[in-house]
Design a protein around this motif. Structure first.
Motif, PDB file in Angstrom:
ATOM      1  N   ALA A 120      56.922   7.688  50.187  1.00  0.00           N
ATOM      2  CA  ALA A 120      57.427   9.027  49.880  1.00  0.00           C
ATOM      3  C   ALA A 120      58.325   9.010  48.645  1.00  0.00           C
ATOM      4  N   TRP A 121      59.119   7.968  48.502  1.00  0.00           N
ATOM      5  CA  TRP A 121      60.002   7.864  47.333  1.00  0.00           C
ATOM      6  C   TRP A 121      59.202   7.544  46.071  1.00  0.00           C
ATOM      7  N   LYS A 122      58.206   6.695  46.224  1.00  0.00           N
ATOM      8  CA  LYS A 122      57.334   6.398  45.074  1.00  0.00           C
ATOM      9  C   LYS A 122      56.669   7.671  44.571  1.00  0.00           C
ATOM     10  N   ALA A 123      56.147   8.478  45.501  1.00  0.00           N
ATOM     11  CA  ALA A 123      55.497   9.729  45.128  1.00  0.00           C
ATOM     12  C   ALA A 123      56.486  10.696  44.491  1.00  0.00           C
ATOM     13  N   LEU A 124      57.708  10.699  44.987  1.00  0.00           N
ATOM     14  CA  LEU A 124      58.729  11.590  44.440  1.00  0.00           C
ATOM     15  C   LEU A 124      59.013  11.261  42.972  1.00  0.00           C
ATOM     16  N   ILE A 125      59.130   9.969  42.677  1.00  0.00           N
ATOM     17  CA  ILE A 125      59.396   9.567  41.298  1.00  0.00           C
ATOM     18  C   ILE A 125      58.167   9.789  40.424  1.00  0.00           C
ATOM     19  N   ASP A 126      56.985   9.496  40.956  1.00  0.00           N
ATOM     20  CA  ASP A 126      55.761   9.732  40.182  1.00  0.00           C
ATOM     21  C   ASP A 126      55.570  11.213  39.863  1.00  0.00           C
ATOM     22  N   GLY A 127      56.083  12.080  40.714  1.00  0.00           N
ATOM     23  CA  GLY A 127      55.921  13.508  40.509  1.00  0.00           C
ATOM     24  C   GLY A 127      56.962  14.131  39.601  1.00  0.00           C
ATOM     25  N   GLN A 128      57.895  13.307  39.150  1.00  0.00           N
ATOM     26  CA  GLN A 128      58.936  13.819  38.256  1.00  0.00           C
ATOM     27  C   GLN A 128      58.329  14.112  36.879  1.00  0.00           C
ATOM     28  N   LYS A 129      58.411  15.349  36.433  1.00  0.00           N
ATOM     29  CA  LYS A 129      57.777  15.750  35.173  1.00  0.00           C
ATOM     30  C   LYS A 129      58.660  15.451  33.968  1.00  0.00           C
ATOM     31  N   THR A 130      59.946  15.725  34.083  1.00  0.00           N
ATOM     32  CA  THR A 130      60.868  15.494  32.968  1.00  0.00           C
ATOM     33  C   THR A 130      62.104  14.775  33.483  1.00  0.00           C
ATOM     34  N   GLY A 131      62.807  14.114  32.574  1.00  0.00           N
ATOM     35  CA  GLY A 131      64.042  13.430  32.951  1.00  0.00           C
ATOM     36  C   GLY A 131      63.829  12.387  34.008  1.00  0.00           C
ATOM     37  N   GLU A 132      62.807  11.564  33.830  1.00  0.00           N
ATOM     38  CA  GLU A 132      62.491  10.552  34.841  1.00  0.00           C
ATOM     39  C   GLU A 132      63.702   9.651  35.113  1.00  0.00           C
ATOM     40  N   PRO A 133      63.969   9.369  36.384  1.00  0.00           N
ATOM     41  CA  PRO A 133      65.136   8.543  36.704  1.00  0.00           C
ATOM     42  C   PRO A 133      64.926   7.087  36.296  1.00  0.00           C
ATOM     43  N   ALA A 134      66.024   6.423  35.975  1.00  0.00           N
ATOM     44  CA  ALA A 134      65.973   4.977  35.783  1.00  0.00           C
ATOM     45  C   ALA A 134      65.779   4.335  37.151  1.00  0.00           C
ATOM     46  N   VAL A 135      64.914   3.337  37.235  1.00  0.00           N
ATOM     47  CA  VAL A 135      64.585   2.713  38.514  1.00  0.00           C
ATOM     48  C   VAL A 135      65.069   1.264  38.517  1.00  0.00           C
ATOM     49  N   TYR A 136      65.711   0.898  39.609  1.00  0.00           N
ATOM     50  CA  TYR A 136      66.167  -0.479  39.834  1.00  0.00           C
ATOM     51  C   TYR A 136      65.608  -0.944  41.183  1.00  0.00           C
ATOM     52  N   PHE A 137      65.393  -2.247  41.286  1.00  0.00           N
ATOM     53  CA  PHE A 137      64.965  -2.818  42.561  1.00  0.00           C
ATOM     54  C   PHE A 137      65.836  -4.034  42.843  1.00  0.00           C
ATOM     55  N   PHE A 138      66.530  -4.006  43.995  1.00  0.00           N
ATOM     56  CA  PHE A 138      67.381  -5.132  44.379  1.00  0.00           C
ATOM     57  C   PHE A 138      66.717  -5.927  45.491  1.00  0.00           C
ATOM     58  N   MET A 139      66.738  -7.261  45.355  1.00  0.00           N
ATOM     59  CA  MET A 139      66.255  -8.103  46.449  1.00  0.00           C
ATOM     60  C   MET A 139      67.164  -9.314  46.620  1.00  0.00           C
ATOM     61  N   ASP A 140      67.402  -9.648  47.888  1.00  0.00           N
ATOM     62  CA  ASP A 140      68.190 -10.838  48.215  1.00  0.00           C
ATOM     63  C   ASP A 140      67.380 -11.819  49.054  1.00  0.00           C
ATOM     64  N   ASP A 141      66.069 -11.616  49.094  1.00  0.00           N
ATOM     65  CA  ASP A 141      65.092 -12.583  49.591  1.00  0.00           C
ATOM     66  C   ASP A 141      63.942 -12.565  48.592  1.00  0.00           C
ATOM     67  N   ASP A 142      63.111 -13.583  48.633  1.00  0.00           N
ATOM     68  CA  ASP A 142      61.969 -13.607  47.711  1.00  0.00           C
ATOM     69  C   ASP A 142      60.862 -12.738  48.281  1.00  0.00           C
ATOM     70  N   LEU A 143      60.917 -11.467  47.960  1.00  0.00           N
ATOM     71  CA  LEU A 143      59.994 -10.488  48.531  1.00  0.00           C
ATOM     72  C   LEU A 143      58.706 -10.349  47.746  1.00  0.00           C
ATOM     73  N   PHE A 144      58.615 -10.996  46.584  1.00  0.00           N
ATOM     74  CA  PHE A 144      57.446 -10.838  45.723  1.00  0.00           C
ATOM     75  C   PHE A 144      56.458 -11.999  45.830  1.00  0.00           C
ATOM     76  N   ASP A 145      56.829 -13.059  46.522  1.00  0.00           N
ATOM     77  CA  ASP A 145      55.958 -14.228  46.652  1.00  0.00           C
ATOM     78  C   ASP A 145      55.569 -14.383  48.116  1.00  0.00           C
ATOM     79  N   TRP A 146      54.292 -14.128  48.414  1.00  0.00           N
ATOM     80  CA  TRP A 146      53.842 -14.162  49.798  1.00  0.00           C
ATOM     81  C   TRP A 146      54.111 -15.506  50.455  1.00  0.00           C
ATOM     82  N   ARG A 147      54.068 -16.595  49.681  1.00  0.00           N
ATOM     83  CA  ARG A 147      54.295 -17.927  50.257  1.00  0.00           C
ATOM     84  C   ARG A 147      55.686 -18.070  50.862  1.00  0.00           C
TER      85      ARG A 147
END
Length: 297
Positions: free
Chosen positions: A52-79
């Motif tokens: 829902a949040w991804k869709a909200l940002i994708d639907g922003q027509k003007t003044g797109e927000p700056a996006v940050y992603f915080f992780m404190d575990d390795d969430l991008f490596d399936w291993r």
């Protein structure tokens, strides 16, 4: 944006924003702000990116927000999480791992908790956040507790709205209760509630010998089963070093003297709320009543 209150936000993200002079608005998966509020704003996703949040940002027509992603575990490596329970793996795959390409497509800034993650994802040029201690509470929390067994289900359900109002009106109070999953569900959503697993009698005796409990509760609805109970809750509460709020019933009126060794209160929710808050705000009264209760043992 966070799944709910969590240590990742409190130890890393909030201090980072505080040091930057920013006071954040904290939202959960389902708490979507109006589209206009995102214009020119910054959105920090803490560990997870819900659809829902991804869709909200994708639907922003003007003044797109700056996006940050915080992780404190390795969430991008399936291993790194492949040996975790399947449910947890699915959660990470759904909300974190699968969102990498999208995060890159919106130019998200990566925030990480450790030098290891900073080095592993160096091509993303992540910013390292250091954990900070939580702000010290001005006053220590007082623990209000109810230690009933499974046979006290009706009394617990009666007590729930009382505890909700007490915790809302005094942020220096916490509530401790013993119970199973149904009890956990009953009090789910209330702040500062600790549900302890049921335990054997020797373990319970060791529990109440540990200091830290201030106000014990002994509600008792009028029922055939409850009429046959004894006043052992008075003994447990007093042994725990706490002062009791007791149901005004023959079960307790034989041992509890109102205003001398506890409070005898009719089973009216509002009256219980005021009695608990009164004890919480008057240390001298708690001391006097505890002395009176101990003299009865």
């Amino acid at each position: 944006m966070e799944e709910g209150p969590n240590p990742s936000t409190d130890y890393f993200v909030v201090p980072f924003l505080r040091e930057a002079g920013v006071k954040p608005v904290r939202c959960t998966f389902s708490q979507l702000p109006p589209v206009g509020e995102l214009q020119g704003a910054a959105v920090i996703f803490v560990r997870y990116v819900p659809a829902a949040w991804k869709a909200l940002i994708d639907g922003q027509k003007t003044g797109e927000p700056a996006v940050y992603f915080f992780m404190d575990d390795d969430l991008f490596d399936w291993r790194s999480f492949s040996n975790m329970p399947l449910r947890y793996q699915f959660k990470i795959l759904r909300y974190s791992h699968s969102k990498q390409n999208w995060l890159k497509s919106v130019g998200a800034q990566l925030l990480v908790s450790t030098p290891y993650l900073q080095q592993k994802y160096v091509q993303w040029q992540p910013q390292l956040l250091a954990p900070r201690p939580l702000p010290q509470q001005e006053s220590p929390l007082l623990t209000v507790f109810y230690h009933g067994s499974a046979s006290h289900g009706a009394d617990l359900r009666w007590l729930r709205p009382v505890i909700e109002e007490v915790l809302a009106r005094d942020e220096n109070l916490a509530f401790e209760v013993i119970g199973n999953k149904s009890v956990n569900r009953l009090f789910q959503g209330l702040p500062r509630v600790h549900v302890l697993h049921p335990m054997k009698w020797p373990a319970y005796q060791a529990l109440i010998r540990r200091p830290g409990r201030a106000i014990g509760l002994a509600p008792l609805l009028d029922s055939p089963f409850n009429r046959a109970r004894s006043h052992t809750k008075f003994l447990d509460i007093t042994r725990a070093g706490a002062v009791g709020v007791y149901a005004q019933s023959p079960v307790y009126s034989g041992v509890v003297q109102h205003e001398k060794n506890g409070l005898l209160v009719p089973m009216e929710g509002r009256t219980w709320v005021e009695a608990i808050l009164r004890l919480a705000g008057d240390e001298a009264l708690r001391t006097r009543l505890l002395e009176g209760a101990r003299a009865c043992l």
